[in-house]
Write a protein that holds these residues in place. Structure first.
Motif, mmCIF file in Angstrom:
data_model
loop_
_atom_site.group_PDB
_atom_site.id
_atom_site.type_symbol
_atom_site.label_atom_id
_atom_site.label_comp_id
_atom_site.label_asym_id
_atom_site.label_seq_id
_atom_site.Cartn_x
_atom_site.Cartn_y
_atom_site.Cartn_z
ATOM 1 N N GLU A 45 0.857 -1.184 0.000
ATOM 2 C CA GLU A 45 0.000 0.000 0.000
ATOM 3 C C GLU A 45 0.900 1.242 0.000
ATOM 4 O O GLU A 45 1.763 1.392 0.873
ATOM 5 N N THR A 46 0.707 2.088 -0.955
ATOM 6 C CA THR A 46 1.526 3.301 -1.104
ATOM 7 C C THR A 46 0.657 4.527 -0.864
ATOM 8 O O THR A 46 -0.421 4.649 -1.454
ATOM 9 N N THR A 47 1.177 5.411 0.021
ATOM 10 C CA THR A 47 0.418 6.619 0.365
ATOM 11 C C THR A 47 1.280 7.850 0.102
ATOM 12 O O THR A 47 2.425 7.921 0.569
ATOM 13 N N ARG A 106 -3.990 7.018 -1.387
ATOM 14 C CA ARG A 106 -3.409 5.720 -1.040
ATOM 15 C C ARG A 106 -3.708 4.743 -2.168
ATOM 16 O O ARG A 106 -4.838 4.658 -2.652
ATOM 17 N N ASN A 107 -2.677 4.019 -2.574
ATOM 18 C CA ASN A 107 -2.799 3.048 -3.665
ATOM 19 C C ASN A 107 -2.634 1.629 -3.122
ATOM 20 O O ASN A 107 -1.661 1.341 -2.419
ATOM 21 N N PHE A 108 -3.647 0.742 -3.458
ATOM 22 C CA PHE A 108 -3.597 -0.662 -3.054
ATOM 23 C C PHE A 108 -3.163 -1.461 -4.276
ATOM 24 O O PHE A 108 -3.924 -1.597 -5.257
ATOM 25 N N ARG A 109 -1.948 -2.003 -4.233
ATOM 26 C CA ARG A 109 -1.390 -2.612 -5.431
ATOM 27 C C ARG A 109 -2.128 -3.892 -5.838
ATOM 28 O O ARG A 109 -2.326 -4.154 -7.008
ATOM 29 N N GLU A 110 -2.563 -4.698 -4.846
ATOM 30 C CA GLU A 110 -3.182 -5.979 -5.180
ATOM 31 C C GLU A 110 -4.476 -5.787 -5.949
ATOM 32 O O GLU A 110 -4.727 -6.441 -6.953
ATOM 33 N N SER A 111 -5.320 -4.846 -5.510
ATOM 34 C CA SER A 111 -6.603 -4.634 -6.186
ATOM 35 C C SER A 111 -6.560 -3.478 -7.175
ATOM 36 O O SER A 111 -7.545 -3.227 -7.865
ATOM 37 N N THR A 135 -7.605 2.844 -5.457
ATOM 38 C CA THR A 135 -7.058 4.040 -4.796
ATOM 39 C C THR A 135 -8.112 4.620 -3.869
ATOM 40 O O THR A 135 -9.317 4.425 -4.078
ATOM 41 N N ALA A 136 -7.609 5.351 -2.858
ATOM 42 C CA ALA A 136 -8.519 5.992 -1.904
ATOM 43 C C ALA A 136 -7.865 7.276 -1.392
ATOM 44 O O ALA A 136 -6.639 7.391 -1.309
#
Length: 402
Positions: free
Chosen positions: A87-89, A269-274, A277-278
């Motif tokens: 998860e990248t923020t 925030r980026n969720f790499r698996e899915s 983004t949020a």
């Protein structure tokens, strides 16, 4: 006069004689202009004003935003061994100053800049006072040295005449002894006057950065300062008032710094698996539990009280110094008027008549010495009165400086 002092003076004059001299003596106006250009205290005051201007420029600047990046859930165990669950923020935060901190900083900086501006003017006025006094002291030292040389020349001639009269049997040997003692005193006084001249010359030379070994002062009247209006503040009062205003501004700044600031943040925030983004939003506020800046507020208030008291004391000192300068100037003017008139002429004429009468046998040596000492005393008193008048004018000008 000791032999060591005489040797020192002689060596000093020999050293100075080997150096180049300026073509003309310096006038008071030239000394004032040169002093303002080369004085380290003026350079220091100007640099401090520039520093105050820089702080005033910086005081209105807002806090910078911050950017941050976070990477989570990687290089762990199980499903987090790789970067699939990462998860990248990326977020940006901005502090917001509350309580009027920025305005308070600008007020403090403006007050300090005003103080530095007046401090520069004070440095210029102080330097002008020092130069006026030093120029007058050099002029007085030159007059005293010329008078001492004249007295010495008269003593040499008197010793010669006394020796002749003793040799021909007209006067007793005691006459020659008295004349020789007078000659020794005149020589010692001449050396002392030269030492004072060297000291006065060095004093003015340091103020105007002159390397002239024969620096001399042109006789020039010190300008009479203009009177201040009844409600006008002196330069020292203005400086004390500026310090009082700066102290008051520091109290307001200390109170403002006791108010907590707010920091707002926002990011993505980026969720790499899915591959989703949020957005994220946050607000942080320090809790003023332990630090409310009370000590700094207390200290700033105490400094403000001290500045207020200093202003009151400065007002008293200014009134006293101005009144004292006015009284000293009036007294010096009266002395110069009394000593430069008929009294000096009569003393000069009495010494001339006594010298002629002594050569003709009509006066004794004691009568001649008394007449010459009276003339010397009158000239010295006039020199001192003129110096006191210059000092009083300089002091009055400094007290009335704006």
């Amino acid at each position: 006069m000791s032999k060591s002092l005489g040797t020192l003076l002689f060596a000093g004059m020999l050293t100075m004689a080997g150096q180049p001299a300026f073509a003309e003596p310096v006038s008071l106006s030239d000394a004032l202009a040169r002093g303002q250009d080369v004085s380290p205290r003026i350079a220091k005051a100007k640099a401090e004003l520039k520093a105050a201007e820089g702080r005033a420029m910086q005081a209105g600047v807002r806090p910078n935003p911050e950017i941050s990046a976070e990477v989570e859930n990687f290089s762990g165990t199980g499903p987090y061994r790789s970067f699939r669950q990462t998860e990248t923020t990326v977020s940006v935060s901005q502090p917001f100053e509350l309580g009027g901190k920025r305005r308070a900083r600008k007020e403090v900086a403006a007050a300090e800049r005003e103080f530095a501006q007046i401090a520069l003017r004070k440095a210029e006025a102080d330097l002008a006072y020092d130069i006026i006094v030093s120029h007058a002291e050099l002029r007085a030292a030159e007059d005293r040295a010329k008078l001492a040389d004249s007295v010495y020349a008269r003593a040499v001639e008197l010793a010669r005449i006394a020796e002749t009269l003793v040799d021909v049997g007209r006067d007793p040997p005691l006459t020659k002894l008295r004349a020789d003692a007078l000659l020794a005193e005149a020589k010692a006084e001449s050396l002392r006057a030269k030492a004072q001249l060297l000291s006065a010359r060095q004093g003015l030379a340091l103020l105007i950065a002159s390397d002239d070994p024969e620096l001399s002062a042109i006789a020039q009247a010190v300008p009479t300062p203009s009177a201040l209006p009844a409600d006008a503040q002196s330069l020292d009062e203005r400086l004390a008032a500026a310090e009082r205003d700066a102290a008051s501004a520091r109290v307001r700044l200390a109170q403002a710094e006791g108010v907590p600031d707010v920091t707002a943040s926002g990011g993505v925030r980026n969720f790499r698996e899915s591959r989703d983004t949020a957005f994220i939003v946050g607000v942080s506020i320090p809790l003023p539990v332990f630090n409310r800046n009370r000590g700094n507020i207390y200290a700033a208030r105490a400094s403000g009280e001290a500045a207020e008291a200093q202003l009151a004391q400065t007002r008293l000192d200014t009134r006293f110094s101005r009144r004292d300068a006015e009284l000293m100037l009036a007294a010096a003017n009266e002395r110069v008027s009394a000593l430069s008139g008929a009294g000096l002429f009569q003393a000069s004429e009495a010494a001339r008549v006594a010298e002629i009468g002594y050569q003709q046998g009509k006066f004794t040596l004691i009568e001649l010495i008394d007449a010459q000492e009276a003339l010397t005393s009158a000239n010295l008193k006039l020199i001192e009165a003129e110096l006191d008048r210059a000092r009083a004018l300089a002091a009055l000008g400094r007290a009335n400086a704006q």
